[in-house]
Design a protein around this motif. Structure first.
Motif, mmCIF file in Angstrom:
data_model
loop_
_atom_site.group_PDB
_atom_site.id
_atom_site.type_symbol
_atom_site.label_atom_id
_atom_site.label_comp_id
_atom_site.label_asym_id
_atom_site.label_seq_id
_atom_site.Cartn_x
_atom_site.Cartn_y
_atom_site.Cartn_z
ATOM 1 N N PHE A 1 -4.002 0.844 4.588
ATOM 2 C CA PHE A 1 -4.927 -0.230 4.944
ATOM 3 C C PHE A 1 -4.519 -0.913 6.243
ATOM 4 O O PHE A 1 -4.284 -2.123 6.300
ATOM 5 N N LEU B 1 -5.351 -5.161 4.414
ATOM 6 C CA LEU B 1 -5.110 -5.711 3.080
ATOM 7 C C LEU B 1 -4.433 -7.080 3.180
ATOM 8 O O LEU B 1 -4.725 -7.982 2.385
ATOM 9 N N VAL C 1 -11.191 -2.476 2.748
ATOM 10 C CA VAL C 1 -10.517 -2.590 1.455
ATOM 11 C C VAL C 1 -11.604 -2.601 0.384
ATOM 12 O O VAL C 1 -12.453 -3.499 0.368
ATOM 13 N N ASN D 1 -6.801 7.767 2.109
ATOM 14 C CA ASN D 1 -7.774 6.903 1.421
ATOM 15 C C ASN D 1 -8.893 7.683 0.753
ATOM 16 O O ASN D 1 -9.494 7.202 -0.197
ATOM 17 N N HIS E 1 0.873 -1.181 0.000
ATOM 18 C CA HIS E 1 0.000 0.000 0.000
ATOM 19 C C HIS E 1 0.902 1.220 0.000
ATOM 20 O O HIS E 1 2.081 1.150 0.353
ATOM 21 N N THR F 1 -9.468 -0.910 8.442
ATOM 22 C CA THR F 1 -9.744 -0.068 7.277
ATOM 23 C C THR F 1 -10.381 -0.916 6.182
ATOM 24 O O THR F 1 -9.818 -1.936 5.781
#
Length: 282
Positions: free
Chosen positions: A194, A265, A200, A122, A117, A198
């Protein structure tokens, strides 16, 4: 059908019979010599690049006259290939007047895909993704004095894939994304941060699966499997020269001591591997 008397064979002159008997052996010898010299006598009959059963394969510099359908190595490399996803070329995000990077370096193939990432915000509009990539490029090629952006690919929250490092999206370009394991791998960066908890985006995960299915499928690699890579740097998780068995779809943290690509993630990688395998028809 008319039958000829056996005595007819005796009417063929002796010299002619010798020549007729000599021809099959000569033809067989010629075929053997042709194979030994790496010449495929059937090549002219096969359509170039048609992928049909008669297309000759190349093994260690020699052509095989074995049909592709009967050649296990050829079958393994092509049976599970996936469709190439749409990838926006790097020209779409590069700023005008950006200098050409040095010539790309290539491995022989890609056996692993490292997921990263970008550790950036974001909440961005997907139309701003090219601007964000330009900023990442400036930080790596400008601030860090790298020869180019390190990632081979990037993906935004809407699932749009972008070509990163120059050299050809379909080719095994050696990137600068996972210290110690840039050889025989590709790197893709999810634009965002991530960490645990969080979300995805589904479109992003789907795009990662599509990229893994296509890129690894070019070498016949199962996204659910493993890759044997050799560490080239002792700052990785493995001393230089060590053989490392890593997931074919790996997180940055699998090869290098880092929190990237974030806990959220990382937790999605098993599902991404399975989705990529399905796209390959496994």
């Amino acid at each position: 059908m008319r039958a000829f008397p056996a005595s007819a064979a005796h009417r063929v002159p002796g010299a002619v019979r010798v020549v007729l008997c000599w021809i099959p052996g000569t033809a067989a010898l010629g075929l053997l010599l042709a194979c030994a010299a790496g010449i495929d006598p059937a090549a002219s009959a096969a359509s170039a690049g048609d992928g049909g059963a008669s297309t000759p394969t190349v093994v260690s510099g020699y052509r095989s006259v074995m049909p592709a359908a009967a050649n296990p190595a050829r079958r393994a490399a092509t049976e599970f290939r996936a469709t190439r996803p749409r990838i926006v070329p790097r020209e779409a995000w590069l700023a005008p007047g950006t200098p050409e990077p040095p010539p790309a370096r290539y491995a022989d193939r890609v056996e692993a895909l490292f997921v990263h990432h970008t550790d950036s915000p974001n909440r961005y509009a997907c139309a701003d993704a090219p601007r964000i990539i330009r900023s990442l490029y400036a930080g790596q090629a400008g601030g860090r004095k790298w020869d180019d952006i390190g990632y081979n690919f990037l993906v935004d929250r809407c699932g749009t894939l972008y070509e990163g490092r120059a050299g050809g999206a379909e080719r095994p370009v050696v990137g600068a994304h996972t210290q110690g394991f840039n050889q025989r791998s590709a790197g893709v960066a999810a634009i965002g941060t991530f960490t645990a908890g969080t979300p995805v985006p589904r479109a992003m995960a789907d795009a990662l699966a599509a990229l893994a299915a296509w890129k690894l499928g070019l070498a016949g690699i199962d996204p659910r499997g493993t890759a044997l890579l050799v560490s080239t740097h002792s700052m990785s998780r493995f001393p230089e020269g060590t053989d490392a068995v890593l997931p074919a779809v790996a997180g940055h943290t699998d090869g290098y001591p880092t929190h990237c690509p974030g806990a959220a993630l990382t937790a999605r990688l098993p599902a991404i591997r399975e989705a990529a395998a399905r796209l390959q028809g496994r």
